[in-house]
Scaffold this active site. Structure first.
Site, PDB file in Angstrom:
ATOM      1  CB  ALA A   1      -4.786   0.208   2.566  1.00 60.90           C
TER       2      ALA A   1
ATOM      3  CB  CYS B   1      -1.301 -26.756  -9.028  1.00 54.97           C
ATOM      4  SG  CYS B   1      -2.417 -26.776 -10.273  1.00 54.97           S
TER       5      CYS B   1
ATOM      6  CB  CYS C   1      -1.156 -25.309 -15.236  1.00 51.09           C
ATOM      7  SG  CYS C   1      -2.333 -25.372 -13.606  1.00 51.09           S
TER       8      CYS C   1
ATOM      9  CD  GLN D   1      -1.650   1.919  -4.147  1.00 54.39           C
ATOM     10  OE1 GLN D   1      -0.600   1.736  -4.013  1.00 54.39           O
ATOM     11  NE2 GLN D   1      -2.397   2.751  -3.516  1.00 54.39           N
TER      12      GLN D   1
ATOM     13  CG  HIS E   1      -0.812  -4.030  -5.756  1.00 58.42           C
ATOM     14  ND1 HIS E   1      -0.613  -3.081  -4.546  1.00 58.42           N
ATOM     15  CD2 HIS E   1       0.114  -3.324  -6.615  1.00 58.42           C
ATOM     16  CE1 HIS E   1       0.346  -2.239  -5.051  1.00 58.42           C
ATOM     17  NE2 HIS E   1       0.633  -2.355  -6.231  1.00 58.42           N
TER      18      HIS E   1
ATOM     19  CB  SER F   1       0.578   6.047   2.341  1.00 60.24           C
ATOM     20  OG  SER F   1       1.137   4.983   1.721  1.00 60.24           O
TER      21      SER F   1
ATOM     22  CB  CYS G   1      -0.960 -23.443 -10.568  1.00 60.97           C
ATOM     23  SG  CYS G   1       0.294 -24.405 -11.062  1.00 60.97           S
TER      24      CYS G   1
HETATM   25  P1  OAD Z   1      -1.055   2.451   2.961  1.00 64.59           P
HETATM   26  O1  OAD Z   1      -1.532   1.699   4.189  1.00 64.59           O
HETATM   27  O2  OAD Z   1       0.181   2.691   2.787  1.00 64.59           O
HETATM   28  O3  OAD Z   1      -1.944   3.856   3.283  1.00 64.59           O
HETATM   29  C1  OAD Z   1      -3.063   3.973   3.373  1.00 64.59           C
HETATM   30  C2  OAD Z   1      -3.698   5.373   4.016  1.00 64.59           C
HETATM   31  O4  OAD Z   1      -4.965   5.495   4.072  1.00 64.59           O
HETATM   32  C3  OAD Z   1      -2.924   6.100   5.213  1.00 64.59           C
HETATM   33  O5  OAD Z   1      -2.054   7.249   4.624  1.00 64.59           O
HETATM   34  C4  OAD Z   1      -4.056   6.442   5.967  1.00 64.59           C
HETATM   35  O6  OAD Z   1      -3.873   7.660   6.414  1.00 64.59           O
HETATM   36  C5  OAD Z   1      -5.203   6.499   4.896  1.00 64.59           C
HETATM   37  N1  OAD Z   1      -6.325   6.216   5.730  1.00 64.59           N
HETATM   38  C6  OAD Z   1      -6.661   5.121   6.669  1.00 64.59           C
HETATM   39  N2  OAD Z   1      -7.850   5.174   6.825  1.00 64.59           N
HETATM   40  C7  OAD Z   1      -8.477   6.124   6.316  1.00 64.59           C
HETATM   41  C8  OAD Z   1      -9.917   6.515   6.054  1.00 64.59           C
HETATM   42  N3  OAD Z   1     -10.882   6.200   6.923  1.00 64.59           N
HETATM   43  N4  OAD Z   1     -10.098   7.510   5.115  1.00 64.59           N
HETATM   44  C9  OAD Z   1      -9.143   8.348   4.617  1.00 64.59           C
HETATM   45  N5  OAD Z   1      -7.728   8.008   4.683  1.00 64.59           N
HETATM   46  C10 OAD Z   1      -7.671   6.627   5.169  1.00 64.59           C
HETATM   47  O7  OAD Z   1      -1.923   1.917   2.011  1.00 64.59           O
HETATM   48  P2  OAD Z   1      -1.697   2.096   0.134  1.00 64.59           P
HETATM   49  O8  OAD Z   1      -1.309   3.187  -0.088  1.00 64.59           O
HETATM   50  O9  OAD Z   1      -2.687   1.305  -0.501  1.00 64.59           O
HETATM   51  O10 OAD Z   1       1.388  -3.585  -1.921  1.00 64.59           O
HETATM   52  O11 OAD Z   1      -0.280   0.793   0.227  1.00 64.59           O
HETATM   53  C11 OAD Z   1       0.140   0.798  -1.003  1.00 64.59           C
HETATM   54  C12 OAD Z   1       0.711  -0.640  -1.309  1.00 64.59           C
HETATM   55  O12 OAD Z   1       1.863  -0.865  -0.057  1.00 64.59           O
HETATM   56  C13 OAD Z   1      -0.157  -1.954  -0.837  1.00 64.59           C
HETATM   57  O13 OAD Z   1      -1.095  -2.028  -2.184  1.00 64.59           O
HETATM   58  C14 OAD Z   1       0.701  -2.863  -0.528  1.00 64.59           C
HETATM   59  C15 OAD Z   1       1.529  -2.043   0.445  1.00 64.59           C
HETATM   60  O14 OAD Z   1       2.551  -2.796   0.665  1.00 64.59           O
HETATM   61  C16 OAD Z   1       1.275  -4.752  -2.158  1.00 64.59           C
HETATM   62  O15 OAD Z   1       0.740  -5.749  -1.390  1.00 64.59           O
HETATM   63  C17 OAD Z   1       2.112  -5.137  -3.430  1.00 64.59           C
END
Ligand code: OAD
Length: 280
Positions: free
Chosen positions: A22, A183, A161, A100, A150, A224, A158
């Site tokens: 993210a 659907c 189907c 992700q 993800h 993260s 759906c």
């Molecule tokens: P997180 O929200 O857990 O982590 C995002 C990381 O990005 C944090 O550690 C921030 O410090 C860092 N961050 C934010 N802005 C930034 C920037 N401009 N430059 C550098 N770093 C930055 O997101 P994910 O690790 O993607 O799952 O989370 C993993 C999964 O948990 C997601 O895909 C989702 C969530 O629950 C599902 O939806 C299945």
């Protein structure tokens, strides 16, 4: 400095894999999940599980409409980090992007920066997991494979189907009281993303793991690194000899396994990395 040495490693590597979360989309305005302004500060993760979708699709969809509005309040555009990564791929340095993120911004960045038709994923087969892998795996317009681990939140699927639809009109229907939205075939729609408690398609996760193992350089960007498989992929890459780089504002539980850690904004580091790759 260490970014220059990372660029050197990338230049001489056979296989470079980027893994994103993210944080790479945060500068585009997409909310992250964790941290101060994280989505899970406002919403209860427990309401969006696969178990709830199965047992209470009406309640799930009712809450999901609010989450979708929060996540996709506007039409997002790729930022300098997406663009730099797409350019690094176009220059032939990148085997794959594993993401992700469900916002589709890597695909958008590749489309905008490259000409030519996009190809389909090269996974074929009859069983369900291969089918799912194919749906999730897209090959961007250059030679970089894009694996959306993800899924993609701009689509629904759906559950009977398997047909995929644009998410927006289906979410509109749910907002107007069609709970859960269904659907034409009568099946219940599900956001085309992996929910908590739901298995990642086996073929997708296998492909991600083998890319991590094959990689000479593995870059974890804006994650993260606390959710599986994010937590284990960089370690897997490190254990099979890859140079591991982590770019993230906060420290991660995997920093100890990395060769290079940059606690900086992705929109600073990735364009600089691209520049270094261009000017040896
Ligand atoms: P997180 O929200 O857990 O982590 C995002 C990381 O990005 C944090 O550690 C921030 O410090 C860092 N961050 C934010 N802005 C930034 C920037 N401009 N430059 C550098 N770093 C930055 O997101 P994910 O690790 O993607 O799952 O989370 C993993 C999964 O948990 C997601 O895909 C989702 C969530 O629950 C599902 O939806 C299945």
């Amino acid at each position: 400095d260490d970014l220059e040495s990372l660029a050197d490693e990338i230049r001489s590597a056979d296989t470079v894999v980027a893994f994103t979360g993210a944080g790479i989309s945060a500068p585009s305005g997409v909310p992250t999940f964790r941290g101060d302004d994280g989505v899970w500060e406002k919403f209860d993760e427990g309401q969006f599980t696969y178990g709830r979708f199965r047992s209470d699709p009406e309640g799930f969809w009712d809450d999901r409409v609010d989450l979708q509005r929060e996540l996709f309040a506007e039409e997002y555009q790729p930022n300098a980090a997406h663009d730099a990564l797409a350019a690094i791929g176009r220059d032939g340095h990148l085997e794959a992007i594993l993401t992700q993120n469900t916002d589709g911004l890597h695909a958008k960045a590749a489309d905008e920066t490259a000409a030519g038709p996009s190809e389909n994923g090269d996974e074929t087969g009859d069983d369900r997991t291969d089918e799912a892998a194919e749906a999730n795996a897209e090959t961007a317009a250059d030679d970089t494979t894009l694996l959306e681990l993800h899924g993609n939140a701009r689509r629904v699927r759906c559950t009977d189907c398997g047909r995929r639809r644009d998410a927006d009109p289906i979410f509109d229907r749910a907002a107007e009281g069609e709970l859960p939205p269904t659907c034409d075939c009568g099946g219940v729609f599900k956001p085309d993303v992996v929910l908590f408690g739901e298995q990642l398609p086996g073929a997708v996760i296998q492909r991600a793991r083998s890319l991590a193992r094959e990689s000479d350089v593995f870059l974890a960007i804006g994650s993260s690194l606390v959710v599986e498989p994010a937590a284990s992929l960089p370690r897997q890459a490190a254990s099979t000899g890859a140079t591991v780089g982590i770019v993230n504002l906060e420290s991660t539980p995997v920093d100890d396994a990395a060769d290079v850690v940059r606690r900086e904004d992705v929109t600073e580091v990735l364009p600089r990395l691209r520049e270094l790759l261009e000017t040896p």
